[in-house]
Write a protein that holds these residues in place. Structure first.
Motif, short mmCIF file in Angstrom:
data_model
loop_
_atom_site.label_atom_id
_atom_site.label_comp_id
_atom_site.label_asym_id
_atom_site.label_seq_id
_atom_site.Cartn_x
_atom_site.Cartn_y
_atom_site.Cartn_z
N UNK A 128 -1.76 -4.79 4.43
CA UNK A 128 -1.32 -3.59 3.93
C UNK A 128 -1.57 -3.47 2.29
N UNK A 129 -1.57 -4.53 1.73
CA UNK A 129 -2.10 -4.48 0.19
C UNK A 129 -3.49 -4.42 0.12
N UNK A 130 -4.08 -5.09 0.97
CA UNK A 130 -5.62 -5.21 0.73
C UNK A 130 -6.14 -3.67 1.15
N UNK A 131 -5.67 -3.29 2.12
CA UNK A 131 -6.13 -1.67 2.53
C UNK A 131 -5.71 -0.64 1.32
N UNK A 132 -4.75 -0.76 0.56
CA UNK A 132 -4.47 0.16 -0.55
C UNK A 132 -5.32 -0.05 -1.25
N UNK A 133 -5.91 -1.47 -1.78
CA UNK A 133 -6.88 -1.58 -2.67
C UNK A 133 -8.56 -1.34 -2.25
N UNK A 134 -8.63 -1.42 -1.00
CA UNK A 134 -10.14 -1.32 -0.48
C UNK A 134 -10.08 -0.59 0.76
N UNK A 135 -11.11 0.18 0.90
CA UNK A 135 -11.18 1.02 2.23
C UNK A 135 -12.75 1.21 2.60
N UNK A 136 -13.01 1.34 3.90
CA UNK A 136 -14.57 1.43 4.07
C UNK A 136 -15.00 2.56 3.56
N UNK A 137 -16.17 2.66 2.75
CA UNK A 137 -16.81 3.81 2.31
C UNK A 137 -17.54 4.44 3.09
N UNK A 138 -17.10 5.15 4.10
CA UNK A 138 -18.00 5.91 5.25
C UNK A 138 -18.25 7.31 4.59
#
Length: 251
Positions: A196-206
């Motif tokens: 949860x914390x990881x995806x709040x900070x990083x998301x795939x840049x599609x």
């Protein structure tokens, strides 16, 4: 006070009925720490097939329902199951070079793929040390096809694998690190208590358009290719064996 490395979260929803029922019916809680870890790991590695879900940040219960996943989604499911049986775990985030997906991504749309793809593995605390678990990503049936198709090389960066020991990669749980995509790593984002914390900070840049194309069309095409490869229909792309990125200094 609840240990943060054992707690449920929105994504690590091991208290949800499907996961709780799985853990209960398999009898995993009655096993030793080593065997509890191995049971959850082996389930995710081989009973959840390699494939592509609608997004990275979906709950573990959705991955279980899909019956397939990739590095990030299978990792979320593994973390949920591990915490559900009392194994402390965390996530280590990275990016991998898109060349690692060459062959799985149809060549027609490969140029649309981002240069770096969000990646993660699971770290568990075992016997006083942190162990890296990444070898659960490819199921044995899919890995066997790659080993047969690329039997003339030990180095492969493509078709979902990034390894320099394809003939005998360290993917089985034996109390030590496991890897299958490590040689494709580009950036190291460090460790996070939860996905949860990881995806709040990083998301795939599609981007919006590529993201919609991926969710509704491309990933289904990729999954069809993976199913075909698993059945033995694999046309090897020589470029896959030459797409290595420099590995990160991860521990």
């Amino acid at each position: 006070m609840t240990d943060p490395l054992l707690a449920p979260t929105k994504l690590l929803d091991f208290e949800a009925a499907p996961l709780a029922h799985l853990i209960e019916t398999r009898g995993w809680r009655g096993l030793s720490e080593y065997d509890r870890t191995g049971a959850a790991y082996d389930f995710v590695r081989n009973e959840i097939a390699f494939g592509y879900n609608r997004a990275d940040d979906i709950p573990a219960s959705d991955v279980l329902s899909d019956g397939y996943g990739q590095c990030n989604t299978k990792g979320t499911l593994l973390m949920a199951l591990l915490r559900g049986v009392g194994i402390r775990c965390r996530l280590h985030g990275f990016t991998i070079h898109k060349g690692l997906q060459r062959g799985v991504v149809p060549e027609l749309v490969y140029p649309l793929a981002p240069q770096e793809i969000l990646h993660s593995w699971v770290e568990i605390e075992f016997q006083g040390a942190w162990i890296n678990l990444e070898g659960f990503i490819l199921d044995d049936a899919f890995l066997d096809v790659l080993q047969t198709s690329f039997s003339n090389t030990e180095s492969l960066c493509g078709y979902g694998a990034g390894t320099d020991c394809l003939g005998a990669p360290p993917v089985a749980w034996n109390g030590e690190d496991t890897y299958i995509q490590k040689t494709g790593i580009v950036q190291d984002f460090g460790v996070y208590d939860t996905p949860d914390a990881f995806y709040l900070s990083h998301e795939q840049s599609f981007g919006w358009l590529r993201g919609a194309l991926y969710r509704h069309i491309i990933r289904h095409w990729m999954n069809a290719r993976v199913r075909g490869f698993r059945s033995g229909r694999l046309k090897t792309d020589r470029r896959a064996t030459h797409a290595h990125a420099e590995p990160a200094n991860a521990t």
